[in-house]
Scaffold this motif. Structure first.
Motif, short mmCIF file in Angstrom:
data_model
loop_
_atom_site.label_atom_id
_atom_site.label_comp_id
_atom_site.label_asym_id
_atom_site.label_seq_id
_atom_site.Cartn_x
_atom_site.Cartn_y
_atom_site.Cartn_z
N VAL A 183 -46.74 11.75 39.10
CA VAL A 183 -48.00 11.75 38.36
C VAL A 183 -47.70 12.38 37.00
N TYR A 184 -48.08 11.69 35.95
CA TYR A 184 -47.82 12.15 34.59
C TYR A 184 -49.11 12.71 33.99
N TYR A 185 -48.99 13.91 33.42
CA TYR A 185 -50.12 14.58 32.80
C TYR A 185 -49.84 14.81 31.32
N CYS A 186 -50.89 14.71 30.52
CA CYS A 186 -50.77 15.17 29.15
C CYS A 186 -51.46 16.53 29.05
N ALA A 187 -50.96 17.34 28.13
CA ALA A 187 -51.46 18.71 28.05
C ALA A 187 -51.30 19.27 26.65
N VAL A 188 -52.10 20.28 26.35
CA VAL A 188 -52.03 21.00 25.08
C VAL A 188 -51.16 22.23 25.24
N LYS A 189 -50.25 22.42 24.29
CA LYS A 189 -49.34 23.56 24.36
C LYS A 189 -49.96 24.79 23.68
N LYS A 190 -49.74 25.94 24.29
CA LYS A 190 -50.18 27.20 23.69
C LYS A 190 -49.38 27.47 22.42
N GLU A 191 -50.02 28.18 21.49
CA GLU A 191 -49.31 28.55 20.26
C GLU A 191 -48.13 29.44 20.57
N SER A 192 -47.10 29.31 19.78
CA SER A 192 -45.93 30.19 19.85
C SER A 192 -45.27 30.21 21.22
N SER A 193 -45.32 29.13 21.92
CA SER A 193 -44.65 29.05 23.22
C SER A 193 -43.67 27.88 23.22
N SER A 194 -42.75 27.94 24.17
CA SER A 194 -41.72 26.91 24.24
C SER A 194 -42.28 25.61 24.79
N TYR A 195 -41.84 24.50 24.26
CA TYR A 195 -42.25 23.20 24.78
C TYR A 195 -41.74 22.96 26.19
N TYR A 196 -40.61 23.60 26.53
CA TYR A 196 -39.86 23.21 27.72
C TYR A 196 -40.39 23.79 29.03
N TYR A 197 -41.33 24.72 28.96
CA TYR A 197 -41.85 25.34 30.18
C TYR A 197 -43.26 24.84 30.47
N THR A 198 -43.52 24.50 31.72
CA THR A 198 -44.86 24.01 32.06
C THR A 198 -45.91 25.10 31.91
N SER A 199 -45.50 26.34 32.00
CA SER A 199 -46.44 27.46 31.81
C SER A 199 -46.91 27.58 30.36
N SER A 200 -46.27 26.86 29.45
CA SER A 200 -46.67 26.88 28.04
C SER A 200 -47.90 26.03 27.76
#
Length: 122
Positions: free
Chosen positions: A91-108
């Motif tokens: 399942v593919y999700y799109c999401a907004v990234k938090k400021e000043s966080s790494s793209y590579y972690y889902t927790s971002s």
């Protein structure tokens, strides 16, 4: 609100194009990403793109096969997926990234849309 679409069932080697339509937020201000979750596995980063679309990031597993892009005038982000493999099934999700966080972690990512199913058969 984010709504992913474009998923489906394809054979290995095929292509799909996912779309993520955004509403109710200033889409063009946000860095975004695609995250996927396969059955029985944790979510994993797939691809990310900065607010302008000028910088992109990819997981090693999809580099050279997937292309992320965005059209801020249409409030839409895309994921072109070529040379699909059975291991891309998720399942593919799109999401907004938090400021000043790494793209590579889902927790971002702190704002998720509904996902779209991609199934690749061998």
């Amino acid at each position: 609100q984010l709504q992913a679409s474009g998923g489906g069932s394809v054979q290995a080697g095929g292509s799909l194009r996912l779309s993520c339509a955004a509403s109710g937020r200033t889409f063009r201000s946000y860095d975004m990403g695609w995250i996927r979750q396969a059955p029985g596995k944790e979510r994993e980063f797939v691809a990310g793109i900065n607010w302008s679309g000028g910088v992109t990031y990819y997981a090693d597993s999809v580099k050279g096969r997937f292309t992320i892009s965005r059209d801020n005038a249409k409030n839409t982000m895309y994921l072109q997926m070529n040379s699909l493999k059975p291991e891309d099934t998720a399942v593919y999700y799109c999401a907004v990234k938090k400021e000043s966080s790494s793209y590579y972690y889902t927790s971002s990512y702190d704002y998720w849309g509904q996902g779209t199913q991609v199934t690749v058969s061998s």
